[in-house]
Each structure stands twice: as C-alpha cells, then as structure tokens.
Design a protein around this motif. Sequence first.
Motif, mmCIF file in Angstrom:
data_model
loop_
_atom_site.group_PDB
_atom_site.id
_atom_site.type_symbol
_atom_site.label_atom_id
_atom_site.label_comp_id
_atom_site.label_asym_id
_atom_site.label_seq_id
_atom_site.Cartn_x
_atom_site.Cartn_y
_atom_site.Cartn_z
ATOM 1 N N UNK A 1 -47.109 76.290 66.442
ATOM 2 C CA UNK A 1 -46.316 75.817 67.581
ATOM 3 C C UNK A 1 -46.863 74.509 68.152
ATOM 4 N N UNK A 2 -48.127 74.217 67.911
ATOM 5 C CA UNK A 2 -48.761 73.011 68.456
ATOM 6 C C UNK A 2 -49.095 71.981 67.370
ATOM 7 N N UNK A 3 -48.565 72.171 66.181
ATOM 8 C CA UNK A 3 -48.843 71.275 65.063
ATOM 9 C C UNK A 3 -47.676 70.312 64.849
ATOM 10 N N UNK A 4 -47.935 69.162 64.245
ATOM 11 C CA UNK A 4 -46.823 68.288 63.861
ATOM 12 C C UNK A 4 -45.866 69.069 62.940
ATOM 13 N N UNK B 1 -38.270 63.507 59.175
ATOM 14 C CA UNK B 1 -39.022 62.894 60.264
ATOM 15 C C UNK B 1 -40.079 63.903 60.698
ATOM 16 N N UNK B 2 -41.261 63.406 61.034
ATOM 17 C CA UNK B 2 -42.314 64.277 61.532
ATOM 18 C C UNK B 2 -42.368 64.158 63.047
ATOM 19 N N UNK B 3 -42.222 65.319 63.708
ATOM 20 C CA UNK B 3 -42.273 65.385 65.171
ATOM 21 C C UNK B 3 -43.653 65.854 65.596
ATOM 22 N N UNK B 4 -44.075 65.535 66.840
ATOM 23 C CA UNK B 4 -45.403 65.960 67.284
ATOM 24 C C UNK B 4 -45.542 67.485 67.359
ATOM 25 N N UNK B 5 -44.426 68.177 67.537
ATOM 26 C CA UNK B 5 -44.422 69.646 67.528
ATOM 27 C C UNK B 5 -43.018 70.118 67.171
ATOM 28 N N UNK B 6 -42.845 71.375 66.798
ATOM 29 C CA UNK B 6 -41.526 71.845 66.367
ATOM 30 C C UNK B 6 -40.483 71.740 67.481
ATOM 31 N N UNK B 7 -39.217 71.600 67.093
ATOM 32 C CA UNK B 7 -38.148 71.620 68.094
ATOM 33 C C UNK B 7 -38.040 73.018 68.722
ATOM 34 N N UNK B 8 -37.307 73.101 69.826
ATOM 35 C CA UNK B 8 -37.224 74.347 70.601
ATOM 36 C C UNK B 8 -36.779 75.545 69.756
ATOM 37 N N UNK B 9 -35.793 75.378 68.897
ATOM 38 C CA UNK B 9 -35.313 76.515 68.098
ATOM 39 C C UNK B 9 -36.401 77.018 67.146
#
Length: 160
Positions: A81-84, A100-108
């Motif tokens: 939950x706290x990983x890219x 695309x790499x996000x700083x953490x997972x999207x809400x879903x």
Amino acid sequence: MRDAILDDIRAGTKSRNQIAREHGVSPSTVSKIARDDGLTNAFDRTHTENATRAKQADNRAMRAELARRLLVKANEFIDLMDQPHKVFNFGGKDNTYNEKTLPRPPASDLRNLMTAAAVAIDKHVVIERLDSGAGADQAASLLGSLFDQLQERHGDTAPE
C-alpha cells in the motif's frame, strides 16, 4: 459359518462390522466368536487410534504453518500500500500499451490490498482459534452459566 467367521477374524484384514455384514450376523456375535476362541485382541484399534492422533498432530502443524503464511501475506499486502505502483492500459484503435508508475496505488487498488490483508488476518485468527481450543472452553463456560441460571430459577429437583 463359525469357521468362516474365525478365518476372517484371524486374517485381520476386515473390521468386526464388515465381517458381521458379510456373514449376516450381529457385530456382537463376531466379538463373541473371537472371544470364545481366545482372540481377545482381534479388533484392537490401538494402532488406528495412534495413527489418528498422529494425523491430527500433522494437521495442526499444517494449520500453524498456514496461519503463519497468512500473516506474512497480510503484511505483504499492507506493505504494498505504501510502495510505488505501476498502472497500465491497453487500448485505442492501435491497441497500444501505456504504463505509468505512481508513488502509491490508486484508491481502488488500496481498497483491494486492504481487503486482501483483512481476509488473510481473519482466516489466521480462525485457524488460531480452532487450534487453541478456545471455542470448546467458551462453549463449556456458556453451558455452565446456563445450568447455574436454571438451577437458580428452578432449583435442582425435578418437578412432580
């Protein structure tokens, strides 16, 4: 018929009930025939009982390992939950791939990870409770409490 029953008893490959069914007699008749012939240990189930206890111990060990693995997985899900997090998509008329790499997972995805962790923890707790015997202790306590309340209300003598 008695000799045939004794042959089956001596062979030691059939249970008392199986011998009784095959010969059309009661299980107590088979036991009596064995006893009368001095075969007092013919239907001894000590080995079966020991094997059953060993299997139960093996199952407890497997459940303990499974419970441990469920906790490990729950921790992995929570850590994710706290990983890219890489998001991707195939689409468009050319069926292109984009990521695309996000700083953490999207809400879903966070919700799914939390649900997976919660399920793993719940199942861990169920296994631990099963092997701790807490359920039996709680049931005995509840029954004892109900019995005490009934005695309080109605006494300990039967109605006339």
